[in-house]
Design an enzyme around this catalytic site. Structure first.
Site, PDB file in Angstrom:
ATOM      1  N   LYS A 140      39.758  29.791  38.682  1.00  0.00           N
ATOM      2  CA  LYS A 140      40.329  28.232  39.523  1.00  0.00           C
ATOM      3  C   LYS A 140      40.652  28.481  41.083  1.00  0.00           C
ATOM      4  O   LYS A 140      40.669  29.796  41.721  1.00  0.00           O
ATOM      5  CB  LYS A 140      42.299  28.966  38.554  1.00  0.00           C
ATOM      6  CG  LYS A 140      43.191  27.601  38.546  1.00  0.00           C
ATOM      7  CD  LYS A 140      44.560  28.421  39.359  1.00  0.00           C
ATOM      8  CE  LYS A 140      44.851  28.273  40.783  1.00  0.00           C
ATOM      9  NZ  LYS A 140      44.641  27.367  41.467  1.00  0.00           N
ATOM     10  N   GLU A 165      42.015  41.982  45.364  1.00  0.00           N
ATOM     11  CA  GLU A 165      42.410  42.236  46.467  1.00  0.00           C
ATOM     12  C   GLU A 165      43.173  40.935  47.386  1.00  0.00           C
ATOM     13  O   GLU A 165      43.644  39.452  46.765  1.00  0.00           O
ATOM     14  CB  GLU A 165      40.635  41.473  47.280  1.00  0.00           C
ATOM     15  CG  GLU A 165      39.738  41.884  46.652  1.00  0.00           C
ATOM     16  CD  GLU A 165      38.296  41.399  46.632  1.00  0.00           C
ATOM     17  OE1 GLU A 165      38.193  40.623  47.564  1.00  0.00           O
ATOM     18  OE2 GLU A 165      37.925  42.791  46.356  1.00  0.00           O
ATOM     19  N   CYS A 187      41.547  37.768  55.750  1.00  0.00           N
ATOM     20  CA  CYS A 187      42.691  38.620  55.037  1.00  0.00           C
ATOM     21  C   CYS A 187      41.933  39.589  56.370  1.00  0.00           C
ATOM     22  O   CYS A 187      42.928  40.503  56.549  1.00  0.00           O
ATOM     23  CB  CYS A 187      42.084  38.580  53.917  1.00  0.00           C
ATOM     24  SG  CYS A 187      40.657  39.251  53.347  1.00  0.00           S
ATOM     25  N   GLU A 218      52.471  40.306  57.127  1.00  0.00           N
ATOM     26  CA  GLU A 218      51.021  38.828  57.260  1.00  0.00           C
ATOM     27  C   GLU A 218      51.491  37.528  57.420  1.00  0.00           C
ATOM     28  O   GLU A 218      52.624  36.963  56.651  1.00  0.00           O
ATOM     29  CB  GLU A 218      50.270  38.979  55.849  1.00  0.00           C
ATOM     30  CG  GLU A 218      48.551  38.514  56.443  1.00  0.00           C
ATOM     31  CD  GLU A 218      48.144  38.822  55.533  1.00  0.00           C
ATOM     32  OE1 GLU A 218      48.742  37.792  53.579  1.00  0.00           O
ATOM     33  OE2 GLU A 218      46.770  38.766  54.945  1.00  0.00           O
TER      34      GLU A 218
HETATM   35  P1  NAD Z   1      48.453  33.036  46.978  1.00  0.00           P
HETATM   36  O1  NAD Z   1      48.117  34.511  46.881  1.00  0.00           O
HETATM   37  O2  NAD Z   1      48.903  32.117  47.356  1.00  0.00           O
HETATM   38  O3  NAD Z   1      46.709  31.733  46.150  1.00  0.00           O
HETATM   39  C1  NAD Z   1      45.901  32.571  45.755  1.00  0.00           C
HETATM   40  C2  NAD Z   1      45.304  31.647  44.045  1.00  0.00           C
HETATM   41  O4  NAD Z   1      45.994  32.106  43.437  1.00  0.00           O
HETATM   42  C3  NAD Z   1      45.635  30.055  44.354  1.00  0.00           C
HETATM   43  O5  NAD Z   1      44.318  29.894  43.594  1.00  0.00           O
HETATM   44  C4  NAD Z   1      46.504  29.985  43.566  1.00  0.00           C
HETATM   45  O6  NAD Z   1      46.898  28.738  43.028  1.00  0.00           O
HETATM   46  C5  NAD Z   1      47.084  31.516  42.568  1.00  0.00           C
HETATM   47  N1  NAD Z   1      48.257  31.509  42.312  1.00  0.00           N
HETATM   48  C6  NAD Z   1      49.679  31.660  42.904  1.00  0.00           C
HETATM   49  N2  NAD Z   1      50.812  32.065  42.512  1.00  0.00           N
HETATM   50  C7  NAD Z   1      49.949  32.320  40.444  1.00  0.00           C
HETATM   51  C8  NAD Z   1      50.287  33.009  39.856  1.00  0.00           C
HETATM   52  N3  NAD Z   1      51.338  32.743  39.081  1.00  0.00           N
HETATM   53  N4  NAD Z   1      49.299  32.955  38.720  1.00  0.00           N
HETATM   54  C9  NAD Z   1      48.090  32.595  38.641  1.00  0.00           C
HETATM   55  N5  NAD Z   1      47.517  32.579  39.750  1.00  0.00           N
HETATM   56  C10 NAD Z   1      48.294  31.986  41.384  1.00  0.00           C
HETATM   57  O7  NAD Z   1      46.689  32.989  48.795  1.00  0.00           O
HETATM   58  P2  NAD Z   1      46.215  32.220  49.755  1.00  0.00           P
HETATM   59  O8  NAD Z   1      47.683  31.935  50.522  1.00  0.00           O
HETATM   60  O9  NAD Z   1      45.448  30.510  48.684  1.00  0.00           O
HETATM   61  O10 NAD Z   1      45.439  33.271  50.409  1.00  0.00           O
HETATM   62  C11 NAD Z   1      46.045  33.406  51.452  1.00  0.00           C
HETATM   63  C12 NAD Z   1      46.226  35.127  51.024  1.00  0.00           C
HETATM   64  O11 NAD Z   1      45.034  35.889  50.296  1.00  0.00           O
HETATM   65  C13 NAD Z   1      46.798  35.974  51.905  1.00  0.00           C
HETATM   66  O12 NAD Z   1      47.746  36.666  51.589  1.00  0.00           O
HETATM   67  C14 NAD Z   1      45.324  36.739  52.328  1.00  0.00           C
HETATM   68  O13 NAD Z   1      45.702  37.979  53.130  1.00  0.00           O
HETATM   69  C15 NAD Z   1      44.618  37.049  51.110  1.00  0.00           C
HETATM   70  N6  NAD Z   1      43.484  37.356  50.831  1.00  0.00           N
HETATM   71  C16 NAD Z   1      42.907  38.376  51.032  1.00  0.00           C
HETATM   72  C17 NAD Z   1      42.109  38.846  50.897  1.00  0.00           C
HETATM   73  C18 NAD Z   1      41.248  39.959  51.133  1.00  0.00           C
HETATM   74  O14 NAD Z   1      39.531  39.742  50.045  1.00  0.00           O
HETATM   75  N7  NAD Z   1      42.184  40.692  50.244  1.00  0.00           N
HETATM   76  C19 NAD Z   1      40.734  37.834  50.436  1.00  0.00           C
HETATM   77  C20 NAD Z   1      41.268  36.601  51.159  1.00  0.00           C
HETATM   78  C21 NAD Z   1      42.566  36.358  51.442  1.00  0.00           C
HETATM   79  O1  6OD Z   2      33.026  39.346  52.849  1.00  0.00           O
HETATM   80  C1  6OD Z   2      33.369  39.285  52.035  1.00  0.00           C
HETATM   81  O2  6OD Z   2      32.709  39.954  50.691  1.00  0.00           O
HETATM   82  C2  6OD Z   2      34.159  39.551  51.678  1.00  0.00           C
HETATM   83  N1  6OD Z   2      35.371  39.676  50.543  1.00  0.00           N
HETATM   84  C3  6OD Z   2      35.867  38.893  52.669  1.00  0.00           C
HETATM   85  C4  6OD Z   2      37.093  38.952  52.770  1.00  0.00           C
HETATM   86  C5  6OD Z   2      37.755  38.337  53.701  1.00  0.00           C
HETATM   87  C6  6OD Z   2      38.756  37.660  53.791  1.00  0.00           C
HETATM   88  O3  6OD Z   2      39.072  36.659  54.041  1.00  0.00           O
END
Ligand code: NAD
Ligand code: 6OD
Length: 488
Positions: free
Chosen positions: A178, A254, A288, A390
């Site tokens: 998804k 993550e 992130c 964040e």
């Molecule tokens: P988000 O949590 O709003 O959404 C992520 C996904 O989850 C989307 O596809 C969304 O539709 C889905 N989703 C939302 N609620 C859900 C539920 N209750 N059940 C199932 N699916 C659900 O995140 P975002 O705004 O898309 O991305 C930004 C965030 O992601 C930031 O907090 C960032 O730090 C984090 N992030 C973390 C990493 C990592 O590797 N740690 C990497 C990239 C982004």
């Molecule tokens: O480089 C990657 O594999 C990874 N998971 C990066 C994540 C970036 C977050 O926004």
């Protein structure tokens, strides 16, 4: 008008309920196309297709056959490079040079590298003596987890999706992806590549929609899903963990971060500025691993703040195809409102706004985009929302420190623990500080250098589990111990 459909059992299908949502270009707010939202029937169909693929030809393939197909997927993405680039840029508004150097090549590499990892994985083997003084041989078989739900964010859509799909397929699973509702296009396009290279129908499925009450929730609560791998916000991660608990599903989380950079006075200033320029501002701060807190040894504090101001002020916003543009818009107007609310809070809390804090003046045709200025603050207490929460925008707060202990204490003083950077020419100090920081990843004199064989993930509220190299195999496979007693 472009239609973006679900990809189920090797075919593009619209949701039965006929619900659609808009796919918006964040550069100017224009409509890219309409996305078909998956409902419960589509999730059921996708999970059933994935299960059938596991029981069909995909489940019977040798590792060597899977590896060949995954090399084919990597090559297929490379062959269709321009299509992926165009789709990713339209969804995210990120600069052409960033998507073409990072997002799309990594999308291809994620298939090739994990294919290589599974080819070379060793198996455990133990010989034991039984109570009746005979011999028994133990070995561990790695079997796929089954149907894996892959829930993705919008910031690096293809890169982060394939970072999960690559190893999941390499290990023999079938996936239902998804993508974020903001960035559905490259996940959908990957279906074409899967068909072109001969990945059996049902191995890779894509369902579009939102979280609660939509595709995300239907997928994470589905009894046919064995494991959930999620990248996104910490709050969403908690909701998914709750959903997963009922079905005792394996999870990999993550999540968000509030990553510190610590700059010691003996650091190489060029390395510091290269690192901070990327880690604070790249992808408009929507990474992130990005730095939102900078701790600088007091004797070079003013100098670093001045250099950061200069860097921020030279960054040029612009259209992805403008080769002089350094950064694009935020992903959406909704996200811009969130980031702007922090820009407002910083002012209300008495921050010194070193630079930025507003919306850049854009040419008329880009005024509908979700633009914000690169922003640097100083002067806030460590307890303020700006330092603790964040923001996920192109901004950072800079705080002075006097001792190594003080820097480490402040760096560790948030609920998050994803990544950190340490800048110092003292190699002993760099190792010492890296070991004391409560994070999953720590870079020294650099940022976001990625060897995909290394463990990746966060500690504290930044996640559970590690992926990357053999660590991905731990998540995407189930170990089965076989014990064979040798009879006389
Ligand atoms: P988000 O949590 O709003 O959404 C992520 C996904 O989850 C989307 O596809 C969304 O539709 C889905 N989703 C939302 N609620 C859900 C539920 N209750 N059940 C199932 N699916 C659900 O995140 P975002 O705004 O898309 O991305 C930004 C965030 O992601 C930031 O907090 C960032 O730090 C984090 N992030 C973390 C990493 C990592 O590797 N740690 C990497 C990239 C982004
Ligand atoms: O480089 C990657 O594999 C990874 N998971 C990066 C994540 C970036 C977050 O926004």
């Amino acid at each position: 008008m472009k239609q973006i459909l679900n990809f189920i059992n090797g075919a593009y299908v619209a949701g039965q309920a006929g619900k659609t949502f808009k796919n918006i270009n964040p550069v100017d707010g224009s409509l890219i196309g309409m996305v078909s939202e998956a409902g419960q029937p589509e999730i059921d169909a996708a999970v059933a297709a994935a299960r059938a693929a596991l029981e069909g030809p995909w489940g019977k393939m040798s590792i060597a056959q899977r590896v060949d197909l995954l090399y084919g997927v990597a090559n297929g993405i490379t062959r269709r490079f321009d299509d992926f680039l165009e789709a990713e840029i339209a969804d995210t508004g990120k600069p052409h040079h960033l998507a073409s150097h990072l997002d799309i090549p990594r999308g291809a590499a994620n298939f090739k590298i994990f294919a290589d990892v599974v080819k070379n994985v060793p198996n455990e083997f133990f010989e034991m003596t039984t109570p009746d003084n005979k011999t028994a041989l133990n070995y561990a078989l790695r079997r796929p987890k089954g149907v894996v739900a892959v829930i993705c964010p919008w910031n690096l859509p293809l890169l982060l999706m394939t970072w999960k799909v690559g190893p999941a397929l390499a290990c023999g699973n079938a996936v239902v992806v998804k993508p974020s509702e903001e960035t559905p296009s490259t996940a959908a396009l990957l279906g074409e590549v899967m068909n072109e290279v001969g990945i059996p129908a049902g191995v890779y499925n894509v369902v579009h929609g939102f979280g609660p009450g939509s595709a995300g929730e239907f997928l994470t609560t589905h009894p046919g899903v064995n494991a959930i791998t999620f990248t996104g916000e910490t709050r969403t991660g908690s909701a998914i963990l709750r959903a997963a608990a009922d079905g005792i599903k394996a999870t990999s989380m993550e999540l968000g971060g509030k990553n510190p950079a610590i700059v010691f006075a003996d650091a190489d200033m060029d390395a510091v500025m290269v690192g901070l320029k990327r880690s604070v501002f790249e992808n408009t701060g929507q990474v992130c691993l990005g730095t939102e807190r900078v701790y600088v040894e007091r004797k070079i504090f003013d100098k670093v703040v001045q250099r950061l101001k200069e860097v921020a002020e030279t960054l040029k916003p612009g259209h992805p195809n403008d080769h002089d543009a350094d950064f694009g818009p935020l992903i959406s107007q909704e996200h811009r409102e969130k980031v702007m609310s922090y820009y407002q809070q910083a002012k209300e809390q008495g921050a010194t706004v070193v630079t930025g804090g507003g919306v850049p003046k854009m040419p008329k045709e880009l005024e509908g985009g979700s633009w914000v200025e690169p922003t640097v603050w100083t002067g806030l207490p460590e307890t303020s929302s700006i330092v603790q929460q964040e923001i996920f925008g192109p901004c950072c707060h800079v705080t002075p420190f006097d001792t190594e202990d003080e820097a480490v204490r402040m760096a560790n003083a948030t609920p998050y623990g994803l990544a950190a950077s340490v800048y110092s020419s003292d190699i002993n100090r760099a190792h010492r500080v890296a070991a004391r920081l409560e994070v999953g990843l720590c870079w020294v004199n650099s940022w976001f250098l990625r060897d995909l064989r290394t463990p990746f993930g966060g500690s504290k509220m930044s996640g559970i589990g590690r992926e990357g190299g053999v660590h991905s195999l731990e998540f995407y496979t189930e170990l089965r111990n076989v014990c064979v007693k040798l009879l006389d």
